[in-house]
Design an enzyme around this catalytic site. Structure first.
Site, PDB file in Angstrom:
ATOM      1  N   LYS A 173       0.496  58.897  57.729  1.00 44.15           N
ATOM      2  CA  LYS A 173       1.790  59.371  58.483  1.00 44.15           C
ATOM      3  C   LYS A 173       2.896  60.184  57.387  1.00 44.15           C
ATOM      4  O   LYS A 173       3.237  59.663  56.391  1.00 44.15           O
ATOM      5  CB  LYS A 173       2.399  58.067  58.738  1.00 44.15           C
ATOM      6  CG  LYS A 173       3.735  58.143  59.949  1.00 44.15           C
ATOM      7  CD  LYS A 173       4.844  58.847  59.782  1.00 44.15           C
ATOM      8  CE  LYS A 173       5.832  58.221  58.672  1.00 44.15           C
ATOM      9  NZ  LYS A 173       6.946  59.205  58.720  1.00 44.15           N
ATOM     10  N   GLU A 248       3.259  54.123  45.161  1.00 45.06           N
ATOM     11  CA  GLU A 248       3.956  54.975  44.242  1.00 45.06           C
ATOM     12  C   GLU A 248       5.402  55.270  44.566  1.00 45.06           C
ATOM     13  O   GLU A 248       5.718  55.908  45.524  1.00 45.06           O
ATOM     14  CB  GLU A 248       3.147  56.449  44.433  1.00 45.06           C
ATOM     15  CG  GLU A 248       1.817  56.352  43.845  1.00 45.06           C
ATOM     16  CD  GLU A 248       1.575  56.325  42.359  1.00 45.06           C
ATOM     17  OE1 GLU A 248       2.396  56.473  41.733  1.00 45.06           O
ATOM     18  OE2 GLU A 248       0.350  55.882  42.074  1.00 45.06           O
ATOM     19  N   CYS A 282       9.403  62.488  41.891  1.00 39.63           N
ATOM     20  CA  CYS A 282       9.429  61.198  41.426  1.00 39.63           C
ATOM     21  C   CYS A 282       9.765  60.827  39.802  1.00 39.63           C
ATOM     22  O   CYS A 282      10.055  59.947  39.186  1.00 39.63           O
ATOM     23  CB  CYS A 282       8.233  60.247  41.989  1.00 39.63           C
ATOM     24  SG  CYS A 282       6.748  61.228  41.549  1.00 39.63           S
ATOM     25  N   GLU A 381      18.093  56.200  41.319  1.00 41.58           N
ATOM     26  CA  GLU A 381      17.327  57.353  41.452  1.00 41.58           C
ATOM     27  C   GLU A 381      18.082  58.223  42.276  1.00 41.58           C
ATOM     28  O   GLU A 381      18.472  57.901  43.406  1.00 41.58           O
ATOM     29  CB  GLU A 381      16.006  57.002  42.254  1.00 41.58           C
ATOM     30  CG  GLU A 381      15.112  58.482  42.304  1.00 41.58           C
ATOM     31  CD  GLU A 381      13.745  58.322  42.845  1.00 41.58           C
ATOM     32  OE1 GLU A 381      13.615  57.495  44.099  1.00 41.58           O
ATOM     33  OE2 GLU A 381      13.006  58.815  42.354  1.00 41.58           O
TER      34      GLU A 381
END
Ligand code: NDP
Length: 490
Positions: A173, A248, A282, A381
């Site tokens: 997906k 992750e 990331c 973040e």
């Protein structure tokens, strides 16, 4: 959707617009996959897993197919790179480089899947050496892969290549922002390789499609790349179903500069860490920790370099930074900039939407100073081109600040003192550490997070192990079973 080796219609009517973030042009639509679509794809992947065509494929057969996929990528790098740029606005030249390197992930896993030592014998000390014990490594079955939008085909490779190498089948997906490249990639794979139908399937959709895949009882292993918040949801569902999961997730990585570093390199490393890919990586070095003796100089150089960054059309080879990937992400970044100001940090450059760019997704490269590590811009973040510079007085303080975060994806240190570098490497809680470098990855080097940055590893041998389960097999050559009421566990 791409299921069972071909395009097929969704069972629902809803569609997702895909736009070019540079100017907002909608250039594709894809189906919003339903739970029924996910169920169909998982059923197809299960059948493919149990088929002779895939079930009987030996490691050498899988190597051949992985190499064919690599060759297919090599022959189509330009088209795939353009699709990536049109979806997420990253620089075309970066995407071209990424596509040129992408085949190596498939070649690497093709190579090492033949080196997995299924059949390793264990010298168990039982029945006078008359027990023969060995291990088998077996695939899980159907892998549900859910990917983020920032490097769509790279993140696909990190899951698909090892999953295939280990003999699994996959239902992916992709992100709602970047579904087209995965669909085209699947089409190319089936046009040019011998991969049996149903081994790789792509069902685009919004978050609910990912949730349906996560919760599907016939998915044996989940591999997720995305935010820590959604990763927690995925882990919860996986926990309820006891599905093996690797995650992750996000980061707030420290990029630490000591006075003895080559400051030119260090400042370039900061630029690489936070302004490349418009900060949407990331592993972004979003917390820049600078020793107080060089703080002023580093900030001055960084501010100057950041203000010189050339914004523009990501397809233009002169452009150094494109837009963020979509309007919602722009709003997130903008809110974080406002929170930094409200909590007392100061901007030395950036913070605004530039007046001379089209669309509504550009944000200037931004540097915050006067940042304390407990401010929101140092803790959460941002996933945009926003550096939070924090001053520190000595090595102990730098380490404390570096580790004072819920995340642990990456870290870097800039110093010529290798003893100091070693102390940092040993103490910092991060899955990847660079010394005098930033933002380097390779197919054969494991990547993943400590703490809230993830579970498990991608890339390297560790990345392949995520896709195997281990069976221990015992053969009795002694002919005696022994006392049935005592477990022989000595
Ligand atoms: P999200 O967590 O929002 O989404 C990731 C994927 O999960 C998307 O495909 C998304 O679909 C899907 N999803 C959303 N809700 C659910 C749900 N309830 N159940 C299952 N799947 C769901 O992340 P982003 O796409 O915004 O990506 C950015 C994040 O990814 C950042 O935090 C970044 O750090 C992280 N990342 C981590 C990397 C790593 O290797 N550690 C590498 C790259 C990115 P949809 O898009 O439709 O919402």
């Amino acid at each position: 959707m791409f299921v069972d080796g071909r395009f097929r219609a969704s069972s629902g009517d809803d569609r997702i617009d895909v736009s070019f973030p540079y100017d907002g042009t909608v250039w594709a639509t894809v189906p919003d996959g339903t739970a029924a679509d996910v169920d169909t794809a998982v059923g197809v992947a299960r059948a493919a897993f149990e088929s002779d065509a895939w079930g009987d494929a030996k490691p050498s057969d899988r190597r051949v197919i992985l190499n064919q996929i690599a060759d297919t990528i090599d022959a189509n790098t330009r088209e795939l790179a353009e699709l990536e740029t049109l979806q997420n606005g990253k620089l075309l030249r970066e995407m071209e480089q990424q596509m040129e390197a992408l085949g190596e992930w498939y070649r690497y896993y093709g190579r090492i899947c033949e080196e997995v030592e299924s059949g390793r014998t264990i010298p168990v000390d039982k029945k006078d050496g008359q027990m023969f014990n060995y291990v088998r490594h077996e695939p899980y079955g159907v892998v549900g892969a859910i990917t983020a939008w920032n490097s769509p085909l790279l993140l696909t490779a990190w899951k698909f290549a090892p999953a295939l190498a280990a003999g699994n089948t996959v239902v992916q997906k992709p992100s709602e922002e970047t579904p087209v490249s995965a669909l085209r990639f699947a089409e190319l794979v089936y046009e040019h390789t011998d991969l049996p139908p149903g081994v790789y399937n792509v069902v685009p959709g919004y978050g609910h499609t990912g949730a349906a895949l996560t919760a599907h009882p016939d998915v044996d292993k989940l591999a997720f790349t995305g935010s820590t918040a959604v990763g927690r949801e995925v882990a919860k569902t996986a926990g309820e179903n006891l599905t093996k999961v690797s995650l992750e997730l996000g980061g707030k990585s420290p990029n630490v500069i000591f006075p003895d570093a080559d400051l030119n390199d260090a400042v370039n490393g900061v630029m690489k860490g936070i302004f490349a890919a418009t900060g949407q990586t990331c592993m972004a070095g979003s917390r820049v920790l600078v020793h107080e003796d060089v703080h002023e100089e580093v900030v001055a150089r960084l501010t100057e370099k950041a203000s010189d960054i050339k914004l523009g059309d990501p397809r233009d080879p002169e452009t150094e930074m494109g837009p963020v990937a979509f309007r919602g992400q722009w709003e997130t970044v903008h809110e974080y900039v406002q929170s930094g100001l409200a909590e007392g940090a100061t901007i030395t450059v950036g913070g605004e939407m530039p007046a001379d760019q089209p669309g509504e997704c550009f944000i200037q490269p931004t540097v915050f100073v006067d940042v304390e590590n407990d401010m929101t811009v140092a803790r959460e973040e941002i996933f945009g081109p926003v550096a939070s510079v924090i001053s520190f007085e000595d090595e102990a303080a730098a380490l404390d600040i570096a580790n004072d975060t819920e995340f642990g994806l990456a870290a870097a240190i800039w110093t010529r003192d290798m003893d100091r570098a070693n102390r940092f490497v040993e103490t910092v809680q991060a899955g990847t550490v660079w010394v005098n470098e930033y933002r380097l990855i390779a197919p054969n080097s494991p990547f993943g997070g400590y703490k809230a940055s993830g579970l498990g590893r991608e890339n390297g041998r560790e990345g392949l192990e995520e896709y195997y389960q281990t069976k221990s097999v015992w053969y009795n050559h002694a002919g005696e079973v022994g006392d049935p009421f005592v477990l022989d566990a000595e």
